[in-house]
Design a protein around this motif. Structure first.
Motif, PDB file in Angstrom:
ATOM      1  N   GLN A  20      30.793 -32.201 104.446  1.00 34.47           N
ATOM      2  CA  GLN A  20      31.153 -32.444 105.414  1.00 34.47           C
ATOM      3  C   GLN A  20      32.803 -32.667 105.819  1.00 34.47           C
ATOM      4  O   GLN A  20      33.642 -33.484 106.711  1.00 34.47           O
ATOM      5  N   GLU A  76      29.041 -42.005 105.431  1.00 30.75           N
ATOM      6  CA  GLU A  76      28.647 -42.641 106.091  1.00 30.75           C
ATOM      7  C   GLU A  76      27.983 -40.980 107.257  1.00 30.75           C
ATOM      8  O   GLU A  76      27.704 -41.541 108.246  1.00 30.75           O
ATOM      9  N   ARG A 106      39.187 -42.948 114.595  1.00 28.42           N
ATOM     10  CA  ARG A 106      39.295 -43.571 113.580  1.00 28.42           C
ATOM     11  C   ARG A 106      40.039 -42.688 112.666  1.00 28.42           C
ATOM     12  O   ARG A 106      39.767 -41.042 112.060  1.00 28.42           O
ATOM     13  N   ALA A 157      33.498 -42.260 104.341  1.00 25.28           N
ATOM     14  CA  ALA A 157      33.297 -41.876 105.460  1.00 25.28           C
ATOM     15  C   ALA A 157      32.391 -40.262 105.560  1.00 25.28           C
ATOM     16  O   ALA A 157      31.779 -40.327 106.618  1.00 25.28           O
ATOM     17  N   TYR A 163      36.400 -33.643 115.430  1.00 22.82           N
ATOM     18  CA  TYR A 163      36.331 -34.471 113.965  1.00 22.82           C
ATOM     19  C   TYR A 163      36.125 -35.787 114.470  1.00 22.82           C
ATOM     20  O   TYR A 163      36.635 -36.309 115.114  1.00 22.82           O
ATOM     21  N   ASP A 164      35.465 -36.356 113.051  1.00 27.23           N
ATOM     22  CA  ASP A 164      34.845 -37.679 113.305  1.00 27.23           C
ATOM     23  C   ASP A 164      35.779 -38.935 112.939  1.00 27.23           C
ATOM     24  O   ASP A 164      36.305 -40.256 112.971  1.00 27.23           O
ATOM     25  N   PHE A 165      36.731 -38.196 111.707  1.00 31.19           N
ATOM     26  CA  PHE A 165      37.846 -39.270 110.461  1.00 31.19           C
ATOM     27  C   PHE A 165      38.773 -38.404 110.445  1.00 31.19           C
ATOM     28  O   PHE A 165      38.827 -37.716 109.624  1.00 31.19           O
ATOM     29  N   ARG A 225      30.513 -39.189 108.630  1.00 34.96           N
ATOM     30  CA  ARG A 225      31.286 -38.786 109.353  1.00 34.96           C
ATOM     31  C   ARG A 225      31.336 -37.403 109.553  1.00 34.96           C
ATOM     32  O   ARG A 225      31.937 -36.606 107.479  1.00 34.96           O
ATOM     33  N   ARG A 226      32.852 -36.620 110.143  1.00 34.00           N
ATOM     34  CA  ARG A 226      32.958 -34.939 109.754  1.00 34.00           C
ATOM     35  C   ARG A 226      34.391 -35.397 109.369  1.00 34.00           C
ATOM     36  O   ARG A 226      34.797 -35.788 110.406  1.00 34.00           O
ATOM     37  N   VAL A 227      34.777 -35.023 108.363  1.00 30.66           N
ATOM     38  CA  VAL A 227      36.553 -35.358 108.166  1.00 30.66           C
ATOM     39  C   VAL A 227      37.022 -35.055 107.896  1.00 30.66           C
ATOM     40  O   VAL A 227      37.216 -33.157 107.853  1.00 30.66           O
TER      41      VAL A 227
END
Length: 275
Positions: A153, A124, A242, A121, A210-212, A126-128
């Motif tokens: 990230q 890609e 997600r 993630a 957060y994206d993930f 995304r901030r996890v």
């Protein structure tokens, strides 16, 4: 196996090397198809979806592998640790499913998969947010995540440590600290106050960041208040965002006495894909 550039290769595009490893193997198969079409006098049909699936299944033992977490995959290939077939299935599912619950007993590799999902993630862009329940596991995750190239990230925290940070950065801090000191017991502090004020603080601090979201050993975090707080931290919320939830709902579920079967069934986790 280690795969590197081959000197003297007539067409370098025919070589599968370390630069190709982040991409699906099907892209390499497509590249081979395009390269060989020009050399054939009689045109042939390109492999269809089923053909490529068979090729991937046949070759994946050499190509679809995860480096031990103490070593960066981009730099070292000598100690590659192949995943078990069941773990391949989970990683394949993560490519297609935005929301996934993975169940497994102790020693089945849930933490390895959680870190690999975080790495992919982050790769890609995304901030996890990678969460666990206890500080010992958090130290282990943090140490291993630090070796991931995209570790900037990934935020690795305990669930209450994350909620604590949110509250400390909000205007709710004085009120929370007063109630925390006056609380009757630890259950009141950690099962109600932290999630309740953490959710409010997340909204006050600008909403989801957060994206993930990835939760390891999530059986100790699955309560309605905690899920409500995490919902406010994730873009799209738990319903549309997600996330990956790794849990053992059997042997280890009662270690901290937090697992709430009703919360699991009554939440959006119930609507995610289970495997």
């Amino acid at each position: 196996a280690q795969i590197s550039k081959c000197e003297g290769t007539e067409d370098p595009s025919l070589v599968y090397d370390v630069d190709d490893s982040p991409s699906p193997l099907s892209k390499y198969v497509d590249r081979l198809t395009q390269a060989t079409r020009g050399t054939q006098k009689t045109p042939r049909l390109a492999p269809d979806y089923e053909d490529r699936a068979l090729i991937v299944q046949f070759l994946r033992g050499n190509f679809d592998a995860v480096v031990p977490l103490s070593i960066q995959a981009e730099k070292v290939r000598e100690r590659i640790q192949a995943l078990e077939p069941a773990q391949y299935a989970v990683l394949d599912a993560t490519r297609e499913e935005p929301r996934l619950v993975i169940q497994g007993g102790a020693g089945t590799g849930k933490t390895i998969l959680a870190l690999e999902c975080a790495r992919r993630a982050a790769w890609e862009g995304r901030r996890v947010l990678l969460l666990c329940y206890n500080r010992l596991l958090r130290r282990c995750l943090l140490d291993r995540a630090s070796n991931i190239a995209e570790s900037g990230q990934i935020d690795v925290r305990t669930v209450h440590g994350h909620l604590h940070q949110l509250i400390q950065r909000s205007s709710l801090r004085p009120e929370f600290e007063k109630l925390f000191a006056a609380a009757a017991d630890e259950g009141e502090r950690f099962q109600r106050l932290y999630p309740e004020y953490g959710a409010l603080a997340a909204l006050e601090n600008g909403g989801p960041h957060y994206d993930f979201l990835i939760m390891d050993e999530a059986q100790d975090m699955l309560t309605h208040p905690v899920l409500d707080a995490l919902d406010a931290c994730l873009k799209g919320g738990l319903a549309r965002g997600r996330w990956r939830v790794f849990l053992d709902s059997n042997d280890q579920a009662a270690v901290y006495g937090q697992f709430d079967h009703d919360a699991r069934r009554g939440s959006v986790l119930w609507d995610g894909r289970w495997c």
